[in-house]
Design a protein around this motif. Sequence first.
Motif, PDB file in Angstrom:
ATOM      1  N   VAL A 197       0.844  -1.186   0.000  1.00 34.35           N
ATOM      2  CA  VAL A 197       0.000   0.000   0.000  1.00 34.35           C
ATOM      3  C   VAL A 197       0.881   1.237   0.000  1.00 34.35           C
ATOM      4  O   VAL A 197       2.011   1.213   0.512  1.00 34.35           O
ATOM      5  CB  VAL A 197      -0.954   0.013   1.224  1.00 34.35           C
ATOM      6  CG1 VAL A 197      -0.165   0.123   2.527  1.00 34.35           C
ATOM      7  CG2 VAL A 197      -1.978   1.132   1.110  1.00 34.35           C
ATOM      8  N   ILE A 198       0.381   2.303  -0.578  1.00 33.62           N
ATOM      9  CA  ILE A 198       1.072   3.576  -0.575  1.00 33.62           C
ATOM     10  C   ILE A 198       0.058   4.687  -0.362  1.00 33.62           C
ATOM     11  O   ILE A 198      -1.023   4.670  -0.947  1.00 33.62           O
ATOM     12  CB  ILE A 198       1.871   3.794  -1.884  1.00 33.62           C
ATOM     13  CG1 ILE A 198       2.697   5.079  -1.813  1.00 33.62           C
ATOM     14  CG2 ILE A 198       0.941   3.817  -3.095  1.00 33.62           C
ATOM     15  CD1 ILE A 198       3.689   5.227  -2.958  1.00 33.62           C
ATOM     16  N   THR A 199       0.389   5.642   0.472  1.00 33.75           N
ATOM     17  CA  THR A 199      -0.461   6.815   0.623  1.00 33.75           C
ATOM     18  C   THR A 199      -0.159   7.785  -0.498  1.00 33.75           C
ATOM     19  O   THR A 199       0.998   7.955  -0.896  1.00 33.75           O
ATOM     20  CB  THR A 199      -0.251   7.496   1.984  1.00 33.75           C
ATOM     21  OG1 THR A 199       1.116   7.916   2.124  1.00 33.75           O
ATOM     22  CG2 THR A 199      -0.597   6.546   3.112  1.00 33.75           C
ATOM     23  N   TRP A 200      -1.191   8.400  -1.022  1.00 30.20           N
ATOM     24  CA  TRP A 200      -1.026   9.223  -2.204  1.00 30.20           C
ATOM     25  C   TRP A 200      -0.212  10.480  -1.942  1.00 30.20           C
ATOM     26  O   TRP A 200       0.666  10.841  -2.722  1.00 30.20           O
ATOM     27  CB  TRP A 200      -2.389   9.600  -2.785  1.00 30.20           C
ATOM     28  CG  TRP A 200      -2.275  10.323  -4.080  1.00 30.20           C
ATOM     29  CD1 TRP A 200      -2.499  11.641  -4.312  1.00 30.20           C
ATOM     30  CD2 TRP A 200      -1.885   9.753  -5.329  1.00 30.20           C
ATOM     31  NE1 TRP A 200      -2.283  11.942  -5.626  1.00 30.20           N
ATOM     32  CE2 TRP A 200      -1.906  10.802  -6.285  1.00 30.20           C
ATOM     33  CE3 TRP A 200      -1.527   8.468  -5.738  1.00 30.20           C
ATOM     34  CZ2 TRP A 200      -1.576  10.592  -7.618  1.00 30.20           C
ATOM     35  CZ3 TRP A 200      -1.194   8.265  -7.066  1.00 30.20           C
ATOM     36  CH2 TRP A 200      -1.227   9.322  -7.984  1.00 30.20           C
ATOM     37  N   ARG A 201      -0.496  11.136  -0.854  1.00 33.37           N
ATOM     38  CA  ARG A 201       0.182  12.395  -0.580  1.00 33.37           C
ATOM     39  C   ARG A 201       1.576  12.209   0.012  1.00 33.37           C
ATOM     40  O   ARG A 201       2.548  12.797  -0.463  1.00 33.37           O
ATOM     41  CB  ARG A 201      -0.667  13.239   0.367  1.00 33.37           C
ATOM     42  CG  ARG A 201      -1.993  13.679  -0.231  1.00 33.37           C
ATOM     43  CD  ARG A 201      -2.778  14.528   0.749  1.00 33.37           C
ATOM     44  NE  ARG A 201      -4.052  14.960   0.183  1.00 33.37           N
ATOM     45  CZ  ARG A 201      -4.940  15.693   0.810  1.00 33.37           C
ATOM     46  NH1 ARG A 201      -4.698  16.090   2.066  1.00 33.37           N
ATOM     47  NH2 ARG A 201      -6.071  16.036   0.222  1.00 33.37           N
ATOM     48  N   GLY A 202       1.666  11.424   1.027  1.00 31.20           N
ATOM     49  CA  GLY A 202       2.944  11.271   1.694  1.00 31.20           C
ATOM     50  C   GLY A 202       3.868  10.243   1.079  1.00 31.20           C
ATOM     51  O   GLY A 202       5.080  10.283   1.307  1.00 31.20           O
TER      52      GLY A 202
END
Length: 128
Positions: A50-55
């Motif tokens: 998973v990856i957070t879009w902003r950070g």
Amino acid sequence: QVQLVQSGGGLVQAGGSLRLSCAASGRTFSTYAYGWFRQAPGKEREFVAVITWRGGNTYYADSVKGRFTISRDNAKNTVYLQMTSLKPEDMAVYYCATTTRAQFSSSNYQKNDNYDYWGQGTQVTVSS
């Protein structure tokens, strides 16, 4: 509505590499994180990364740590899964998904029920 279109699946030999793409469209401004899941025949769907879009914070399943890399391209609204050192056990249908809600623990990102939109899936076949 958010639409996720996947591409990049295919056949690779064990030890090889493959890059999956997930292009997002629609109300992408509402998305918080993008995840990759996979499902092998006869098995339940499992979390991959998973990856957070902003950070750009990432988290990986133990089974793929050191081999897979998740990344994003903001300009293209696309999330990638770079897979290296592929093993036969990696063979599965891979799905990208996105959640519109921030999760406050890494464990929550591993739960498929916490994702709101899903891609169509793409087959990854690893030959030995």
